[in-house]
Design an enzyme around this catalytic site. Structure first.
Site, PDB file in Angstrom:
ATOM      1  N   ASP A  23       0.845  -1.198  -0.437  1.00  0.00           N
ATOM      2  CA  ASP A  23       0.043  -0.588  -0.192  1.00  0.00           C
ATOM      3  C   ASP A  23       0.386   1.225  -0.040  1.00  0.00           C
ATOM      4  O   ASP A  23       0.552   2.518   0.826  1.00  0.00           O
ATOM      5  CB  ASP A  23      -1.342   0.273   1.407  1.00  0.00           C
ATOM      6  N   LYS A 128      -6.893  -5.193  -3.312  1.00  0.00           N
ATOM      7  CA  LYS A 128      -7.087  -5.239  -1.964  1.00  0.00           C
ATOM      8  C   LYS A 128      -8.091  -4.783  -1.485  1.00  0.00           C
ATOM      9  O   LYS A 128      -8.278  -3.632  -1.350  1.00  0.00           O
ATOM     10  CB  LYS A 128      -6.408  -5.902  -1.178  1.00  0.00           C
ATOM     11  N   CYS A 161      -2.112  -2.335   7.789  1.00  0.00           N
ATOM     12  CA  CYS A 161      -2.022  -3.609   7.061  1.00  0.00           C
ATOM     13  C   CYS A 161      -1.460  -4.685   6.936  1.00  0.00           C
ATOM     14  O   CYS A 161      -1.386  -5.545   6.768  1.00  0.00           O
ATOM     15  CB  CYS A 161      -2.397  -2.819   5.647  1.00  0.00           C
TER      16      CYS A 161
END
Length: 231
Positions: A23, A128, A161
């Site tokens: 990310d 995701k 995350c």
């Protein structure tokens, strides 16, 4: 190859190790993006970029499998449950207009990975909808297809995350090394505690190691086996 790590050194088989970059997206890292609109100090995440770029270069040189992830949602938000959608300030939530397009919406400029870490041709990108990289994705299949058993985990944020993905991977039997200066949090205390939690109790979720040690080990391996570059 063996790398110094906490709670103890770990031997890595580069042929079965993937670099996972979580990310590193404009919405989270750039001034004016979603992260900053929530009151966060994005400079805390930007510290990760330089060491991670170095690790990425070493992994590419060694022919390692590189996997990037992006958190985000379909334009109609059908994959974003209310429990997630209703987080954040009322005027700046997922799907709202932001400085870089609709916030965390696939295909928008802000949803994509920062230029410094842009995926190379052929590198895998996993989109995701959740915090963990395994939920509602084909990551498990990608790892199985490539006979991966160990992960170098990097990206943001450490306590959300990165932690979620590391815990999920640990439950699935993967050995995870979280590269300590290649993960970041908006909150320095969360960064410190998040890393300590991974290696606590004899490595309950995995190992932690700085990028310098990991890069040095990758370079030693490549120098010792110049004809065995991975594909």
């Amino acid at each position: 190859m063996s790398i110094p790590a906490l709670p103890e050194p770990i031997a890595l088989d580069l042929a079965r190790t993937a670099l996972v970059i979580i990310d590193m997206q404009r919405d989270f890292l750039l001034p004016g993006g979603f992260g900053e609109t929530l009151g966060n100090d994005v400079s805390q995440l930007q510290r990760v970029v330089k060491p991670l770029a170095g690790l990425l270069a070493a992994a590419r040189d060694a022919g390692m499998l590189v996997i990037h992830t992006r958190e985000g949602h379909l334009p109609d938000l059908s994959d974003c449950p209310p429990a997630k959608l209703n987080r954040g300030a009322p005027s700046k939530r997922i799907g709202d207009p932001g400085a870089f397009g609709r916030i965390l919406i696939r295909g928008e400029y802000g949803h994509d990975i920062i230029d410094e870490l842009a995926p190379a041709d052929g590198e895998i990108v996993i989109d995701k909808p959740g915090k963990g990289a395994f939920y509602a994705t084909d990551l498990a299949k990608v790892l199985a297809d490539n006979e991966i058993t160990q992960l170098l985990v990097t990206g943001v944020t450490t306590e959300v995350c990165v932690h979620t993905t590391t815990r999920e991977a640990n439950d699935r039997g993967y050995e995870c090394v979280v590269v300590s200066d290649c993960v970041g949090s908006y909150f320095p205390e969360f960064q410190r505690v998040g890393l300590e939690m991974i290696a606590a109790q004899g490595g309950i979720f995995g190992w932690t190691a700085p990028s310098g040690e990991v890069i040095a080990a990758i370079s030693r391996h490549a120098a010792a086996s110049p004809s065995s570059a991975l594909s």
